[in-house]
Design a protein around this motif. Structure first.
Motif, PDB file in Angstrom:
ATOM      1  N   TRP A 122     -10.951   7.531   4.030  1.00  0.00           N
ATOM      2  CA  TRP A 122      -9.769   6.824   4.494  1.00  0.00           C
ATOM      3  C   TRP A 122      -9.793   5.392   3.972  1.00  0.00           C
ATOM      4  O   TRP A 122     -10.854   4.817   3.785  1.00  0.00           O
ATOM      5  CB  TRP A 122      -9.767   6.725   6.018  1.00  0.00           C
TER       6      TRP A 122
ATOM      7  N   LEU B  93       1.625   1.529  -3.589  1.00  0.00           N
ATOM      8  CA  LEU B  93       0.401   1.888  -4.303  1.00  0.00           C
ATOM      9  C   LEU B  93       0.070   3.371  -4.137  1.00  0.00           C
ATOM     10  O   LEU B  93      -0.171   4.086  -5.112  1.00  0.00           O
ATOM     11  CB  LEU B  93      -0.767   1.034  -3.800  1.00  0.00           C
ATOM     12  N   PHE B  94       0.059   3.846  -2.890  1.00  0.00           N
ATOM     13  CA  PHE B  94      -0.320   5.228  -2.614  1.00  0.00           C
ATOM     14  C   PHE B  94       0.857   6.203  -2.688  1.00  0.00           C
ATOM     15  O   PHE B  94       0.666   7.419  -2.630  1.00  0.00           O
ATOM     16  CB  PHE B  94      -0.987   5.344  -1.242  1.00  0.00           C
TER      17      PHE B  94
ATOM     18  N   ASP C 254      -4.478  -6.779  -4.131  1.00  0.00           N
ATOM     19  CA  ASP C 254      -3.315  -6.675  -3.247  1.00  0.00           C
ATOM     20  C   ASP C 254      -2.740  -8.077  -3.017  1.00  0.00           C
ATOM     21  O   ASP C 254      -3.284  -9.062  -3.531  1.00  0.00           O
ATOM     22  CB  ASP C 254      -3.678  -5.928  -1.955  1.00  0.00           C
TER      23      ASP C 254
ATOM     24  N   ARG D 253       3.232   6.695  -0.496  1.00  0.00           N
ATOM     25  CA  ARG D 253       3.587   7.317   0.790  1.00  0.00           C
ATOM     26  C   ARG D 253       3.284   6.364   1.945  1.00  0.00           C
ATOM     27  O   ARG D 253       2.557   5.384   1.772  1.00  0.00           O
ATOM     28  CB  ARG D 253       2.834   8.620   0.991  1.00  0.00           C
TER      29      ARG D 253
ATOM     30  N   LEU E 119     -12.138   3.296  -5.324  1.00  0.00           N
ATOM     31  CA  LEU E 119     -11.546   4.621  -5.137  1.00  0.00           C
ATOM     32  C   LEU E 119     -11.747   5.418  -6.423  1.00  0.00           C
ATOM     33  O   LEU E 119     -11.442   4.930  -7.512  1.00  0.00           O
ATOM     34  CB  LEU E 119     -10.055   4.484  -4.808  1.00  0.00           C
TER      35      LEU E 119
ATOM     36  N   TYR F 218       0.817  -1.222   0.000  1.00  0.00           N
ATOM     37  CA  TYR F 218       0.000   0.000   0.000  1.00  0.00           C
ATOM     38  C   TYR F 218       0.851   1.273   0.000  1.00  0.00           C
ATOM     39  O   TYR F 218       0.444   2.284  -0.569  1.00  0.00           O
ATOM     40  CB  TYR F 218      -1.019  -0.022   1.138  1.00  0.00           C
ATOM     41  N   GLU F 219       2.009   1.224   0.614  1.00  0.00           N
ATOM     42  CA  GLU F 219       2.925   2.373   0.535  1.00  0.00           C
ATOM     43  C   GLU F 219       3.371   2.599  -0.905  1.00  0.00           C
ATOM     44  O   GLU F 219       3.462   3.726  -1.371  1.00  0.00           O
ATOM     45  CB  GLU F 219       4.125   2.174   1.457  1.00  0.00           C
TER      46      GLU F 219
ATOM     47  N   TRP G  79      -4.631   5.363   5.514  1.00  0.00           N
ATOM     48  CA  TRP G  79      -4.270   6.415   4.567  1.00  0.00           C
ATOM     49  C   TRP G  79      -5.475   7.325   4.400  1.00  0.00           C
ATOM     50  O   TRP G  79      -6.593   6.856   4.158  1.00  0.00           O
ATOM     51  CB  TRP G  79      -3.877   5.828   3.216  1.00  0.00           C
TER      52      TRP G  79
ATOM     53  N   PHE H  69      -7.319  10.632   2.415  1.00  0.00           N
ATOM     54  CA  PHE H  69      -7.322  11.303   1.126  1.00  0.00           C
ATOM     55  C   PHE H  69      -7.713  12.763   1.293  1.00  0.00           C
ATOM     56  O   PHE H  69      -8.531  13.101   2.148  1.00  0.00           O
ATOM     57  CB  PHE H  69      -8.250  10.574   0.156  1.00  0.00           C
TER      58      PHE H  69
ATOM     59  N   ASP I 100      -0.896   7.521   6.995  1.00  0.00           N
ATOM     60  CA  ASP I 100      -1.103   8.756   7.753  1.00  0.00           C
ATOM     61  C   ASP I 100      -1.305   8.476   9.238  1.00  0.00           C
ATOM     62  O   ASP I 100      -1.095   9.363  10.071  1.00  0.00           O
ATOM     63  CB  ASP I 100      -2.326   9.509   7.206  1.00  0.00           C
TER      64      ASP I 100
END
Length: 116
Positions: free
Chosen positions: A48, A25-26, A100, A28, A65, A22-23, A41, A43, A31
């Motif tokens: 979230w 994918l996004f 995933d 980053r 999403l 996911y890091e 995470w 947005f 959060d």
């Protein structure tokens, strides 16, 4: 009743493996890490995604999403070696479907017309 936001949950078997995916994918780190078995995470326009350890339900989650440009997203993720398992296009939306490491389904969708 007024709903002001939403949180989508994705059950995974191993939070460390899932966080790495996911890091990427996004683009980053999460959060928030409210617990050791949870990563979240947020947005910028609301909502979230929460990834959490639940071995019994891992791989059975689905989240959609909404993105502004599906082609840009697909190209960006391809550069991170994340490829869609399917793409679909209709009169109202274009989608790219990903999975995933646990098999959870991630649907990215670009609205083509305002349907609401």
């Amino acid at each position: 009743m007024t709903i002001t936001n939403a949180l989508a949950g994705l059950a995974v078997e191993n939070i460390t493996v899932a966080m790495a995916f996911y890091e990427r994918l996004f683009g980053r780190q999460p959060d928030a890490r409210p617990m050791s078995e949870v990563a979240e995470w947020k947005f910028s326009t609301g909502g979230w995604v929460q990834v959490f350890t639940d071995a019994d339900r891992a791989g059975s989650s689905l989240v959609t999403l909404i993105v502004s440009d599906i082609n840009e997203l697909v190209d960006d993720l391809a550069g991170k070696d994340i490829k869609p398992v399917a793409k679909r296009s209709g009169d109202f939306a274009k989608t790219a479907i990903y999975r995933d490491p646990d098999g959870n389904q991630l649907v990215f969708s670009q609205t083509l017309r305002n349907t609401y």
